[in-house]
Every structure is written in C-alpha cells, then in structure tokens.
Design a protein around this motif. Structure first.
Motif, PDB file in Angstrom:
ATOM      1  N   LEU A  59      -8.245  57.321  -8.165  1.00 22.59           N
ATOM      2  CA  LEU A  59      -8.782  56.328  -7.657  1.00 22.59           C
ATOM      3  C   LEU A  59     -10.227  55.921  -8.343  1.00 22.59           C
ATOM      4  O   LEU A  59     -10.765  55.339  -7.727  1.00 22.59           O
ATOM      5  N   ALA A  60     -10.344  56.547  -9.421  1.00 28.00           N
ATOM      6  CA  ALA A  60     -11.785  56.538 -10.075  1.00 28.00           C
ATOM      7  C   ALA A  60     -11.805  55.023 -10.616  1.00 28.00           C
ATOM      8  O   ALA A  60     -10.983  54.206 -10.955  1.00 28.00           O
ATOM      9  N   ALA A  61     -13.030  54.425 -10.367  1.00 25.91           N
ATOM     10  CA  ALA A  61     -13.546  53.077 -10.974  1.00 25.91           C
ATOM     11  C   ALA A  61     -12.810  51.909 -10.297  1.00 25.91           C
ATOM     12  O   ALA A  61     -12.552  50.939 -10.970  1.00 25.91           O
ATOM     13  N   THR A  62     -12.272  52.240  -9.152  1.00 23.89           N
ATOM     14  CA  THR A  62     -11.672  51.111  -8.351  1.00 23.89           C
ATOM     15  C   THR A  62     -12.557  50.344  -7.512  1.00 23.89           C
ATOM     16  O   THR A  62     -13.507  50.680  -7.118  1.00 23.89           O
ATOM     17  N   ASN A  63     -12.043  49.268  -7.168  1.00 22.56           N
ATOM     18  CA  ASN A  63     -12.945  48.364  -6.093  1.00 22.56           C
ATOM     19  C   ASN A  63     -11.929  48.266  -4.945  1.00 22.56           C
ATOM     20  O   ASN A  63     -11.147  47.561  -4.793  1.00 22.56           O
ATOM     21  N   ALA A  64     -12.231  49.119  -3.891  1.00 22.98           N
ATOM     22  CA  ALA A  64     -11.485  49.447  -2.932  1.00 22.98           C
ATOM     23  C   ALA A  64     -12.439  48.965  -1.473  1.00 22.98           C
ATOM     24  O   ALA A  64     -12.219  49.246  -0.511  1.00 22.98           O
ATOM     25  N   ALA A  65     -13.302  47.561  -1.616  1.00 21.75           N
ATOM     26  CA  ALA A  65     -14.228  47.178  -0.788  1.00 21.75           C
ATOM     27  C   ALA A  65     -13.137  46.576   0.173  1.00 21.75           C
ATOM     28  O   ALA A  65     -12.230  46.013   0.191  1.00 21.75           O
ATOM     29  N   GLY A  66     -13.370  46.873   1.677  1.00 21.12           N
ATOM     30  CA  GLY A  66     -12.862  46.724   2.619  1.00 21.12           C
ATOM     31  C   GLY A  66     -11.704  47.267   3.047  1.00 21.12           C
ATOM     32  O   GLY A  66     -10.831  46.720   3.809  1.00 21.12           O
ATOM     33  N   ALA A  67     -11.019  48.191   2.166  1.00 20.85           N
ATOM     34  CA  ALA A  67      -9.871  48.754   2.357  1.00 20.85           C
ATOM     35  C   ALA A  67      -9.728  49.807   3.559  1.00 20.85           C
ATOM     36  O   ALA A  67     -10.927  50.127   4.003  1.00 20.85           O
ATOM     37  N   ASN A  68      -8.594  49.854   4.061  1.00 19.10           N
ATOM     38  CA  ASN A  68      -8.235  51.032   5.238  1.00 19.10           C
ATOM     39  C   ASN A  68      -7.956  51.943   4.797  1.00 19.10           C
ATOM     40  O   ASN A  68      -6.648  51.967   4.306  1.00 19.10           O
ATOM     41  N   PHE A  69      -8.604  53.118   4.977  1.00 18.25           N
ATOM     42  CA  PHE A  69      -8.026  54.441   4.523  1.00 18.25           C
ATOM     43  C   PHE A  69      -8.029  55.371   5.990  1.00 18.25           C
ATOM     44  O   PHE A  69      -7.949  56.569   5.951  1.00 18.25           O
ATOM     45  N   SER A  70      -7.687  54.704   7.176  1.00 14.53           N
ATOM     46  CA  SER A  70      -7.544  55.531   8.377  1.00 14.53           C
ATOM     47  C   SER A  70      -6.489  56.349   8.287  1.00 14.53           C
ATOM     48  O   SER A  70      -5.501  56.160   8.212  1.00 14.53           O
ATOM     49  N   ASN A  71      -6.975  57.669   8.847  1.00 18.58           N
ATOM     50  CA  ASN A  71      -5.777  58.767   8.863  1.00 18.58           C
ATOM     51  C   ASN A  71      -5.126  59.212   7.630  1.00 18.58           C
ATOM     52  O   ASN A  71      -4.206  59.489   7.658  1.00 18.58           O
ATOM     53  N   ALA A  72      -5.677  58.690   6.297  1.00 24.26           N
ATOM     54  CA  ALA A  72      -5.088  59.015   5.184  1.00 24.26           C
ATOM     55  C   ALA A  72      -5.470  60.448   4.504  1.00 24.26           C
ATOM     56  O   ALA A  72      -6.399  60.761   4.739  1.00 24.26           O
ATOM     57  N   THR A  73      -4.802  60.852   3.936  1.00 23.62           N
ATOM     58  CA  THR A  73      -4.900  62.358   3.353  1.00 23.62           C
ATOM     59  C   THR A  73      -5.395  62.004   1.812  1.00 23.62           C
ATOM     60  O   THR A  73      -4.471  61.583   1.230  1.00 23.62           O
ATOM     61  N   LEU A  74      -6.613  62.123   1.515  1.00 26.12           N
ATOM     62  CA  LEU A  74      -7.179  62.042  -0.114  1.00 26.12           C
ATOM     63  C   LEU A  74      -7.552  63.228  -0.383  1.00 26.12           C
ATOM     64  O   LEU A  74      -8.378  63.600  -0.969  1.00 26.12           O
ATOM     65  N   TYR A  75      -6.796  64.300  -0.037  1.00 25.37           N
ATOM     66  CA  TYR A  75      -7.223  65.797  -0.432  1.00 25.37           C
ATOM     67  C   TYR A  75      -7.187  65.856  -2.125  1.00 25.37           C
ATOM     68  O   TYR A  75      -6.406  65.555  -2.728  1.00 25.37           O
TER      69      TYR A  75
END
Length: 142
Positions: A59-75
């Motif tokens: 997810l490098a160099a992304t624009n994730a402003a306002g995105a919802n990552f609630s309870n996501a696994t980003l290991y």
C-alpha cells in the motif's frame, strides 16, 4: 489509470491482485482477502477495508485519506509514504508493518497494534489515539 470508483469487492478473494495506480475511491473491500495484493500509488480515498485481510499487502505511496481499516489485518503490510489522514484504524493489526513517512494526521487510532512496525518519520499529528501498542523503540516526535 484503471477506474474502479464506488465498486464493491465485499468478501471477495483478491489475494495477489495488482491494483497499482488505480482509482479505487470509495470502493468496498470489507471482509475481502487482499493478502499480498499490490495497491502501489492507488487512490483509496474513502475506501472501506473493514475486517479485510491485508497481510503483506503493498500500500506504499497510496492516498487512503478517510479510508476505513477498522479491524483489518495489515500484518507486515507496506504503507510507506502513504496518506492516511482522517483514516479509521480502530482495532487494526499493523504488527511488523512498514509505516515510514506515513501520514496519520487526524486519524482515529483506537486499540491498534503497531508492535514491531517501522514508524520512522510517521506523523500522528492531531490523531485520536487510545489503547495503542507501539514498538518498544518508538519515540513520539510530534
């Protein structure tokens, strides 16, 4: 640039898919398996990744402003130099992730696990932070 604005991939198995530089604004990835996917440079503004599996996802160099990552696994995810302003990360697992130079300004970060993550140059300015596990060597600069 591929345009997927507003589409739904809810619960889909998209492991290993490549969405580099795509416009994914407002896309619903809730509950999706995105393990090993590549979103480098994508526009993810307002996207919904609630409860998604993003293990070792790029997810490098992304624009994730306002995105919802609630309870996501980003290991072990790669979020270097990403814009996560006003994003929601409640309950997310970011253990071992690369967050160098990521911008979490005004994000909601509740109960997040950053253990083992690289946070060099990361900004948490104005973020709502509570119940967070930071790496043992982390020292806030803001």
């Amino acid at each position: 640039m591929k345009d997927y604005r507003g589409r739904s991939f809810k619960g889909a198995n998209l492991s290993g898919i490549i969405f580099q530089n795509a416009n994914m604004e407002g896309v619903d990835f809730s509950g999706a398996n995105l393990e090993g996917a590549d979103f480098y440079g994508a526009n993810l503004q307002g996207a919904n990744f609630e409860s998604a599996i993003l293990t070792e996802t790029g997810l490098a160099a992304t624009n994730a402003a306002g995105a919802n990552f609630s309870n996501a696994t980003l290991y072990r995810a790669d979020l270097r130099d990403s814009n996560l302003r006003s994003a929601i990360l409640s309950g997310a697992n970011l253990q071992g992730s690369n967050l160098e130079l990521a911008d979490f300004t005004e994000a909601t970060i509740l109960g997040v696990d950053f253990a083992g993550a690289s946070l060099r140059g990361t900004s948490f300015r104005g973020a709502k932070i509570k119940g967070v596990i930071f790496p043992k060597d982390y020292k806030a600069i803001d």
